[in-house]
Design a protein around this motif. Structure first.
Motif, PDB file in Angstrom:
ATOM      1  N   ASP A   1       0.828  -1.208   0.000  1.00 35.42           N
ATOM      2  CA  ASP A   1       0.000   0.000   0.000  1.00 35.42           C
ATOM      3  C   ASP A   1       0.862   1.257   0.000  1.00 35.42           C
ATOM      4  OD1 ASP A   1      -2.348  -1.363  -0.128  1.00 35.42           O
ATOM      5  OD2 ASP A   1      -2.842  -1.173   1.991  1.00 35.42           O
ATOM      6  N   ASN A   2       2.134   1.116   0.347  1.00 33.35           N
ATOM      7  CA  ASN A   2       3.061   2.245   0.212  1.00 33.35           C
ATOM      8  C   ASN A   2       3.492   2.336  -1.249  1.00 33.35           C
ATOM      9  OD1 ASN A   2       6.071   3.231   0.045  1.00 33.35           O
ATOM     10  ND2 ASN A   2       5.270   4.088   1.944  1.00 33.35           N
ATOM     11  N   LYS A   3       3.296   3.490  -1.867  1.00 33.07           N
ATOM     12  CA  LYS A   3       3.519   3.639  -3.300  1.00 33.07           C
ATOM     13  C   LYS A   3       4.981   3.442  -3.697  1.00 33.07           C
ATOM     14  CE  LYS A   3      -0.427   6.676  -4.126  1.00 33.07           C
ATOM     15  NZ  LYS A   3      -0.864   8.007  -4.632  1.00 33.07           N
ATOM     16  N   LEU A   4       5.902   3.870  -2.850  1.00 34.99           N
ATOM     17  CA  LEU A   4       7.319   3.688  -3.176  1.00 34.99           C
ATOM     18  C   LEU A   4       7.703   2.212  -3.149  1.00 34.99           C
ATOM     19  CD1 LEU A   4       9.071   6.625  -1.278  1.00 34.99           C
ATOM     20  CD2 LEU A   4       8.389   6.517  -3.678  1.00 34.99           C
TER      21      LEU A   4
ATOM     22  N   ALA B   1       5.695  -0.280  -3.584  1.00 33.00           N
ATOM     23  CA  ALA B   1       5.004  -0.943  -4.689  1.00 33.00           C
ATOM     24  C   ALA B   1       5.699  -0.704  -6.026  1.00 33.00           C
ATOM     25  CB  ALA B   1       3.557  -0.463  -4.764  1.00 33.00           C
ATOM     26  N   SER B   2       6.496   0.369  -6.117  1.00 35.64           N
ATOM     27  CA  SER B   2       7.176   0.693  -7.372  1.00 35.64           C
ATOM     28  C   SER B   2       8.486  -0.068  -7.561  1.00 35.64           C
ATOM     29  CB  SER B   2       7.460   2.192  -7.442  1.00 35.64           C
ATOM     30  OG  SER B   2       8.504   2.558  -6.533  1.00 35.64           O
TER      31      SER B   2
ATOM     32  N   LYS C   1       1.421   7.403   2.800  1.00 31.83           N
ATOM     33  CA  LYS C   1       1.689   6.150   2.108  1.00 31.83           C
ATOM     34  C   LYS C   1       2.345   6.350   0.741  1.00 31.83           C
ATOM     35  CE  LYS C   1      -3.117   5.976   0.535  1.00 31.83           C
ATOM     36  NZ  LYS C   1      -4.383   5.218   0.591  1.00 31.83           N
ATOM     37  N   GLU C   2       2.559   7.618   0.348  1.00 35.30           N
ATOM     38  CA  GLU C   2       3.277   7.899  -0.899  1.00 35.30           C
ATOM     39  C   GLU C   2       4.778   8.015  -0.685  1.00 35.30           C
ATOM     40  OE1 GLU C   2       3.920  11.493   1.089  1.00 35.30           O
ATOM     41  OE2 GLU C   2       2.129  10.256   1.029  1.00 35.30           O
TER      42      GLU C   2
ATOM     43  N   TYR D   1      12.848  10.701  -3.634  1.00 32.70           N
ATOM     44  CA  TYR D   1      11.874  11.155  -2.642  1.00 32.70           C
ATOM     45  C   TYR D   1      12.432  12.297  -1.804  1.00 32.70           C
ATOM     46  CZ  TYR D   1       7.953  11.399   0.419  1.00 32.70           C
ATOM     47  OH  TYR D   1       6.859  11.880   1.095  1.00 32.70           O
TER      48      TYR D   1
ATOM     49  N   THR E   1       4.318   9.614  -8.460  1.00 33.41           N
ATOM     50  CA  THR E   1       3.179   8.973  -9.121  1.00 33.41           C
ATOM     51  C   THR E   1       3.345   7.451  -9.106  1.00 33.41           C
ATOM     52  OG1 THR E   1       4.323   9.210 -11.252  1.00 33.41           O
ATOM     53  CG2 THR E   1       2.774  10.939 -10.619  1.00 33.41           C
TER      54      THR E   1
ATOM     55  N   ASP F   1      -5.580  13.119   1.190  1.00 33.42           N
ATOM     56  CA  ASP F   1      -4.853  12.404   0.144  1.00 33.42           C
ATOM     57  C   ASP F   1      -3.898  11.376   0.720  1.00 33.42           C
ATOM     58  OD1 ASP F   1      -6.126  13.922  -1.760  1.00 33.42           O
ATOM     59  OD2 ASP F   1      -4.445  15.289  -2.095  1.00 33.42           O
ATOM     60  N   ARG F   2      -3.239  11.719   1.830  1.00 32.52           N
ATOM     61  CA  ARG F   2      -2.187  10.857   2.369  1.00 32.52           C
ATOM     62  C   ARG F   2      -2.720   9.795   3.317  1.00 32.52           C
ATOM     63  NH1 ARG F   2       0.290  15.451   0.929  1.00 32.52           N
ATOM     64  NH2 ARG F   2       2.474  15.340   0.274  1.00 32.52           N
TER      65      ARG F   2
END
Length: 229
Positions: A7-10, A12-13, A74-75, A126, A229, A159-160
């Motif tokens: 669920d953390n975007k980083l 997941a990337s 979470k981003e 980041y 993103t 958003d966060r």
């Protein structure tokens, strides 16, 4: 409350092999509101990838006064630059909204960064995002009215950390915005009377996000453009 690191975007990337290597050296922990995870002037001993909730990065003056310069949800990641070497934090990192995070201690994280260009690049990219957020926040605090900044902050938080109810004290809100508690009370009351939010006993609920955006300053959209993103 999610405990899934993806669920953390980083996280997941990351390529699957790098993600798996990081997971093997980390643990998911709970973060309670008000917990200071790193103090200004201290060497960062752990890296946190928020999965839910939100962490504030706060500049503390010698007088004890403080103001928020950036938020991480979470981003993002807290203290990622510790992966590139010994890192002394210039800000206080404090849990603003309770949640969970993937925690990696600094020493094994540095080994991961040394072995993985993807993780190293993540740290640098980041950090640039946080610097951009801090610059925008500085300009916002200097140029925009408290009401617009308050609305911008509520939108960022949604958003966060998600659109659910936000539990915060007036003291915390005044620190976030760098204003007196009475100013926070007045702004919250006006927006509440307009039917945009409810604010009772430290709990804020957004009722009309569209009108909240209309009252917010341009910095909300600018920060969205800067976010990963």
């Amino acid at each position: 409350m999610s405990r899934n690191p993806l669920d953390n975007k980083l996280l997941a990337s990351l390529p699957r092999l790098d993600f798996d290597a990081l997971i093997q050296r980390s643990a998911v922990i709970e973060l309670s509101q008000g917990t200071i995870v790193c103090e200004a002037g201290d060497e960062a001993s752990e890296i946190l990838f928020p999965i839910s909730g939100m962490i504030s990065l706060v500049v503390v003056m010698k007088s004890g006064k403080a103001i928020e310069t950036a938020t991480v949800g979470k981003e993002g990641v807290v203290s990622a630059m510790a992966g590139l070497g010994i890192y002394v934090s210039q800000v206080r990192a404090v849990v603003q909204i309770s949640g969970s995070a993937l925690r990696v201690h600094a020493a094994p994280f540095r080994k991961l960064v040394a072995a993985s260009p993807s993780i190293g690049d993540l740290c640098i990219r980041y950090n640039e995002t946080l610097l951009a957020q801090a610059r925008i926040t500085t300009a916002c605090n200097a140029l925009h009215a408290v009401e617009a900044r308050f609305c911008r902050w509520l939108l960022q938080t949604g958003d966060r950390a998600g659109p659910e109810k936000i539990t915060l004290t007036q003291e915390f809100l005044s620190e976030i915005l760098g204003v007196r508690r009475t100013s926070v009370t007045d702004v919250a009351r006006r927006i509440s009377e307009a039917g945009i939010i409810t604010y009772s006993r430290g709990v804020i609920t957004v009722l009309d996000r569209k009108r909240l955006k209309e009252l917010s300053c341009e910095c909300y959209e600018t920060m969205r453009e800067q976010a990963p993103t």
